[in-house]
Design an enzyme around this catalytic site. Sequence first.
Site, PDB file in Angstrom:
ATOM      1  N   GLY A   9       0.819  -1.206   0.000  1.00  0.00           N
ATOM      2  CA  GLY A   9       0.000   0.000   0.000  1.00  0.00           C
ATOM      3  C   GLY A   9       0.854   1.259   0.000  1.00  0.00           C
ATOM      4  N   GLU A 171       0.131 -23.240  -1.000  1.00  0.00           N
ATOM      5  CA  GLU A 171       1.379 -23.069  -1.753  1.00  0.00           C
ATOM      6  C   GLU A 171       2.551 -23.680  -0.985  1.00  0.00           C
ATOM      7  OE1 GLU A 171      -0.004 -19.098  -4.222  1.00  0.00           O
ATOM      8  OE2 GLU A 171       1.173 -18.808  -2.422  1.00  0.00           O
ATOM      9  N   ALA A 327      -2.650  -8.140  -1.725  1.00  0.00           N
ATOM     10  CA  ALA A 327      -1.872  -7.011  -2.216  1.00  0.00           C
ATOM     11  C   ALA A 327      -2.690  -6.046  -3.084  1.00  0.00           C
ATOM     12  CB  ALA A 327      -0.657  -7.537  -2.974  1.00  0.00           C
TER      13      ALA A 327
HETATM   14  C1  LIG Z   1       3.129 -15.390   3.120  1.00  0.00           C
HETATM   15  C2  LIG Z   1       2.190 -14.447   2.449  1.00  0.00           C
HETATM   16  C3  LIG Z   1       1.775 -14.693   1.164  1.00  0.00           C
HETATM   17  C4  LIG Z   1       0.908 -13.813   0.520  1.00  0.00           C
HETATM   18  N1  LIG Z   1       0.529 -14.085  -0.763  1.00  0.00           N
HETATM   19  C5  LIG Z   1      -0.254 -13.205  -1.412  1.00  0.00           C
HETATM   20  C6  LIG Z   1      -0.596 -13.417  -2.778  1.00  0.00           C
HETATM   21  O1  LIG Z   1      -0.211 -14.423  -3.371  1.00  0.00           O
HETATM   22  N2  LIG Z   1      -1.359 -12.485  -3.390  1.00  0.00           N
HETATM   23  C7  LIG Z   1      -1.798 -11.370  -2.749  1.00  0.00           C
HETATM   24  O2  LIG Z   1      -2.440 -10.528  -3.361  1.00  0.00           O
HETATM   25  N3  LIG Z   1      -1.503 -11.146  -1.454  1.00  0.00           N
HETATM   26  C8  LIG Z   1      -0.743 -12.030  -0.771  1.00  0.00           C
HETATM   27  N4  LIG Z   1      -0.427 -11.810   0.541  1.00  0.00           N
HETATM   28  C9  LIG Z   1      -1.013 -10.649   1.237  1.00  0.00           C
HETATM   29  C10 LIG Z   1      -0.277  -9.355   0.911  1.00  0.00           C
HETATM   30  O3  LIG Z   1       1.115  -9.547   1.070  1.00  0.00           O
HETATM   31  C11 LIG Z   1      -0.779  -8.272   1.838  1.00  0.00           C
HETATM   32  O4  LIG Z   1      -2.165  -8.142   1.665  1.00  0.00           O
HETATM   33  C12 LIG Z   1      -0.090  -6.940   1.550  1.00  0.00           C
HETATM   34  O5  LIG Z   1       1.282  -7.047   1.825  1.00  0.00           O
HETATM   35  C13 LIG Z   1      -0.706  -5.823   2.376  1.00  0.00           C
HETATM   36  O6  LIG Z   1      -0.053  -4.629   2.095  1.00  0.00           O
HETATM   37  P1  LIG Z   1       0.135  -3.530   3.242  1.00  0.00           P
HETATM   38  O7  LIG Z   1       0.730  -2.333   2.600  1.00  0.00           O
HETATM   39  O8  LIG Z   1      -1.137  -3.405   3.993  1.00  0.00           O
HETATM   40  O9  LIG Z   1       1.160  -4.203   4.252  1.00  0.00           O
HETATM   41  P2  LIG Z   1       2.633  -4.754   4.006  1.00  0.00           P
HETATM   42  O10 LIG Z   1       2.875  -5.048   2.569  1.00  0.00           O
HETATM   43  O11 LIG Z   1       2.810  -5.864   4.979  1.00  0.00           O
HETATM   44  O12 LIG Z   1       3.560  -3.541   4.402  1.00  0.00           O
HETATM   45  C14 LIG Z   1       3.631  -3.053   5.710  1.00  0.00           C
HETATM   46  C15 LIG Z   1       4.934  -2.301   5.841  1.00  0.00           C
HETATM   47  O13 LIG Z   1       4.881  -1.508   7.011  1.00  0.00           O
HETATM   48  C16 LIG Z   1       6.100  -1.633   7.719  1.00  0.00           C
HETATM   49  N5  LIG Z   1       5.787  -1.377   9.120  1.00  0.00           N
HETATM   50  C17 LIG Z   1       4.843  -1.992   9.875  1.00  0.00           C
HETATM   51  N6  LIG Z   1       4.809  -1.489  11.097  1.00  0.00           N
HETATM   52  C18 LIG Z   1       5.743  -0.515  11.142  1.00  0.00           C
HETATM   53  C19 LIG Z   1       6.186   0.379  12.142  1.00  0.00           C
HETATM   54  N7  LIG Z   1       5.639   0.395  13.382  1.00  0.00           N
HETATM   55  N8  LIG Z   1       7.181   1.240  11.847  1.00  0.00           N
HETATM   56  C20 LIG Z   1       7.752   1.242  10.620  1.00  0.00           C
HETATM   57  N9  LIG Z   1       7.370   0.428   9.624  1.00  0.00           N
HETATM   58  C21 LIG Z   1       6.364  -0.449   9.888  1.00  0.00           C
HETATM   59  C22 LIG Z   1       6.562  -3.048   7.442  1.00  0.00           C
HETATM   60  O14 LIG Z   1       7.967  -3.186   7.603  1.00  0.00           O
HETATM   61  C23 LIG Z   1       6.138  -3.229   5.979  1.00  0.00           C
HETATM   62  O15 LIG Z   1       7.140  -2.859   5.089  1.00  0.00           O
HETATM   63  C24 LIG Z   1       0.442 -12.680   1.199  1.00  0.00           C
HETATM   64  C25 LIG Z   1       0.860 -12.428   2.517  1.00  0.00           C
HETATM   65  C26 LIG Z   1       1.731 -13.308   3.123  1.00  0.00           C
HETATM   66  C27 LIG Z   1       2.179 -13.030   4.528  1.00  0.00           C
END
Ligand SMILES: Cc1cc2nc3c(=O)[nH]c(=O)nc-3n(C[C@H](O)[C@H](O)[C@H](O)COP(=O)(O)OP(=O)(O)OC[C@H]3O[C@@H](n4cnc5c(N)ncnc54)[C@H](O)[C@@H]3O)c2cc1C
Length: 440
Positions: A9, A171, A327
């Site tokens: 995001g 997977e 994602a």
């Molecule tokens: C093993 C696995 C497999 C997946 N496979 C898929 C898939 O095949 N297809 C799909 O669409 N989705 C998949 N997902 C889900 C997808 O990865 C998430 O929905 C997506 O990453 C969410 O995005 P986000 O920006 O909300 O969080 P994230 O991508 O998790 O990013 C959060 C970021 O915030 C940072 N952060 C958090 N807290 C703090 C803090 N207090 N201070 C500083 N930095 C911080 C973290 O370091 C990270 O970089 C998978 C998830 C996992 C765990």
Amino acid sequence: MVVVGGGFGGLQAVAKLRRLPVAVTLVDRRNFHLFQPLTYQVATGALSPGEIAYPLRAIFKRNRNVHVLMAEVEDFDLEARELHLGSAEGVPAPATITYDTLIVSGGSRYSYFGHEEWSDHAAEVKSLESALTVRNRLLSAFEAAEWESDPERRAAWLTFVVVGAGPTGVEMAGQIGELARDTLRADFRSIDPRKARILLVEAADRALTTFPRSLSVKAGRSLEKLGVTVLTQRTVVGVDAEGVAIGGGGGKPERISSRTVIWAAGVTASGLARKLAELTGAETDRAGRVTVEPDLTLPGHQEVFALGDMVRVRDAAGGSTVLPGVAPVAMQQGRYAARVVRDRLRSRPTPTFRYRDKGNLATIGRGAAVADIKGLKLSGHLAWITWLVVHLWYLIGFQNRLLVFVRWTTSFFTHGRGARLITGQNVEDRGAMPRPSSKD
Ligand SMILES: Cc1cc2nc3c(=O)[nH]c(=O)nc-3n(C[C@H](O)[C@H](O)[C@H](O)COP(=O)(O)OP(=O)(O)OC[C@H]3O[C@@H](n4cnc5c(N)ncnc54)[C@H](O)[C@@H]3O)c2cc1C
């Protein structure tokens, strides 16, 4: 502008904001973006860590208005428009930074149904570190089994339990199946890795509940071919160093001896969601997600957006919608928040956020995947190729795309996995390994 989180995001938000006349600071506790959908391939030695992660500074090196700050966000002062920071990985960071507009995309983490102590024995694959822990445990289990003369103990080393049959669990189990039946087939002298027992435990009545039933059935058949037994309507009620207890089969929980348990069930929102909820009076749900307004802002704080895995969105009827924790949701929300900022700069209104579901994909193994794309149900090779193309497309960095493409092509023909390395100290983490002398 301050953006918290360089995940799916946050990265999309910054990618859009960099073209606007604004100064952006991207704060993350890591110095890289992690492509989480492929961490399980690191956990099974198919890919190396550097191939699915990319330095945040490198992504934005040409954008002079984007600053990257490696720090842990500890708290918010919404009145003073300030973030309170701590050091991440021992790297010093400023105590506070200020913002005019804040976007928070802190993601989620795995939850262990209130039994955090299970995490000591059931590793997950959300971070690179935990994926490497799983890799060490998987590979060292085969090493241990090779030297173990006691049949029961050897069977425990060769029993792998994956908890949760969502896309990640499926997977993961499929990859362990390929590792055991294919990659490692000829590598050992005392054991036959193909005899490994792989159990995939799921509380619902089928694997992949977010897919149409017909695709779940196909995925189940592909898993069976890889030697995976799917245990549906069963729940894990205990995990320790010696194995798992599984309930739901009628009668007492069944005890399964296993030295390698992998957790792929249940997530809980980043703690940042709870902090924002406390500060704004927004509601949270059982998974800790904070409820944001239809334009992704926090109630009473038009200048604060939250998005991705850590939120649910209020709908027009006053209820709230939990979008899938994937994602594309986080990416679309990140782009939407940047669009609101752009429209505000131009004094234009922005329609409320609407998620466009482009479909669902999961792979099971070589040539086996399922895809549900706007009602079009694909399986087998066609779904697998779609899965490959989509993942290569969204992987960050041309070099990573090329490397992963070459890796996958090579593995397809050679059945190999180049990153089958046991590193670190995780073998000792699980207690004593059998000594070579124990072999007859
Ligand atoms: C093993 C696995 C497999 C997946 N496979 C898929 C898939 O095949 N297809 C799909 O669409 N989705 C998949 N997902 C889900 C997808 O990865 C998430 O929905 C997506 O990453 C969410 O995005 P986000 O920006 O909300 O969080 P994230 O991508 O998790 O990013 C959060 C970021 O915030 C940072 N952060 C958090 N807290 C703090 C803090 N207090 N201070 C500083 N930095 C911080 C973290 O370091 C990270 O970089 C998978 C998830 C996992 C765990």
